[in-house]
Design an enzyme around this catalytic site. Structure first.
Site, short mmCIF file in Angstrom:
data_model
loop_
_atom_site.label_atom_id
_atom_site.label_comp_id
_atom_site.label_asym_id
_atom_site.label_seq_id
_atom_site.Cartn_x
_atom_site.Cartn_y
_atom_site.Cartn_z
CE1 TYR A 36 -3.05 -3.02 0.50
CE2 TYR A 36 -3.57 -2.23 2.71
CZ TYR A 36 -3.76 -3.13 1.69
OH TYR A 36 -4.67 -4.15 1.86
CG HIS A 94 -0.60 -8.76 0.59
ND1 HIS A 94 -0.35 -7.42 0.64
CD2 HIS A 94 -1.88 -8.86 0.18
CE1 HIS A 94 -1.43 -6.74 0.28
NE2 HIS A 94 -2.37 -7.60 -0.01
#
Length: 254
Positions: A36, A94
């Site tokens: 991010y 992730h």
């Protein structure tokens, strides 16, 4: 891991003030990720709030290029540095691809738990067979599994796995990337409850056993509204109507 029903997804948030406001209005679970590019923003928002650190659950995720056994510890240390924290409550894989090798990656994550840098190991975007293999390798129990889950997309097999093995399924993108606001079924049910389609989508996710959710919001109005959706109770008929929406759209396919 015992997670609040509604947390804050931070993908796309670039203002520490939004994170500070979220904490101040009652959010206690904040979710970010290396990819991010905003771990420092989240850390600044946490630091600006007066809420004690021990009241917060902070989660971040190792991206696919940081999953080789020798990269896990340095990558985690870099995330902690950006967050300005000595430890995180949840550290996720992730996605199980790239440098991911369960026999090498997962023991490295166990090492972070042993060292006190991570409280719980999370998995994200795993398939049932990958979850099973992870359970076989990990010393630590799977603390949470984070997946895309909303009225247009959800994997019942993953829901069953979370229930059967006693961990929370963390639903990301519960508002369908904003499409919840225009869905006719969600809009009609929202009108019956004098609320928003977003609240209905959140309440639908929470109606599933072992599911918590992390909608993104940045304005105080939307932050408060998403948090308030915890108290919205849908009838079984309304849940069934949402279940029967004839559309499937995965926002973040592999």
């Amino acid at each position: 891991m015992d997670l609040p029903p509604v947390g804050l997804g931070t993908m796309g948030i670039d203002d520490p003030g939004a994170v500070e406001t979220a904490v101040d209005v009652g959010y206690r679970h904040l979710d970010t990720a290396q990819i991010y590019g905003n771990e420092a923003v989240v850390g600044e928002g946490i630091a600006a709030s007066d809420t004690p650190r021990e009241e917060l659950t902070i989660a971040t995720k190792l991206w696919v290029d940081s999953l080789a056994a020798g990269d896990v510890a340095p990558a985690a240390a870099a995330s902690l540095d950006r967050l300005g924290l000595g430890s995180v409550d949840l550290l996720y894989v992730h996605r199980p691809r790239g440098d991911y090798d369960p026999e090498r990656t997962l023991p490295a994550l166990d090492g972070l738990v042993d060292d006190g840098l991570v409280e719980g190991v999370g998995l994200s975007n795993f398939e049932p067979d990958q979850l099973e293999r992870a359970r076989e390798v990990l010393d630590a129990p799977v603390a949470a599994h984070q997946v895309e889950f909303h009225p247009y997309f959800g994997n019942r097999e993953l829901l069953a796995d979370a229930r059967d093995h006693g961990y929370p399924l963390v639903a990301y993108s519960p508002l369908i990337g904003g499409e919840a606001f225009d869905d006719p079924v969600l809009t009609e049910i929202a009108a019956a409850h004098d609320t928003s389609p977003a609240a209905v989508a959140i309440a639908w996710a929470l109606a599933h056993e072992n599911v918590v959710t992390i909608p993104k919001a940045s304005s105080e109005e939307h932050l408060r509204a998403n948090l308030a959706a915890r108290s919205l109770e849908l009838s079984s008929a309304e849940i069934e109507r949402i279940d029967d929406i004839d559309r499937e759209r995965e926002l973040y396919p592999e």
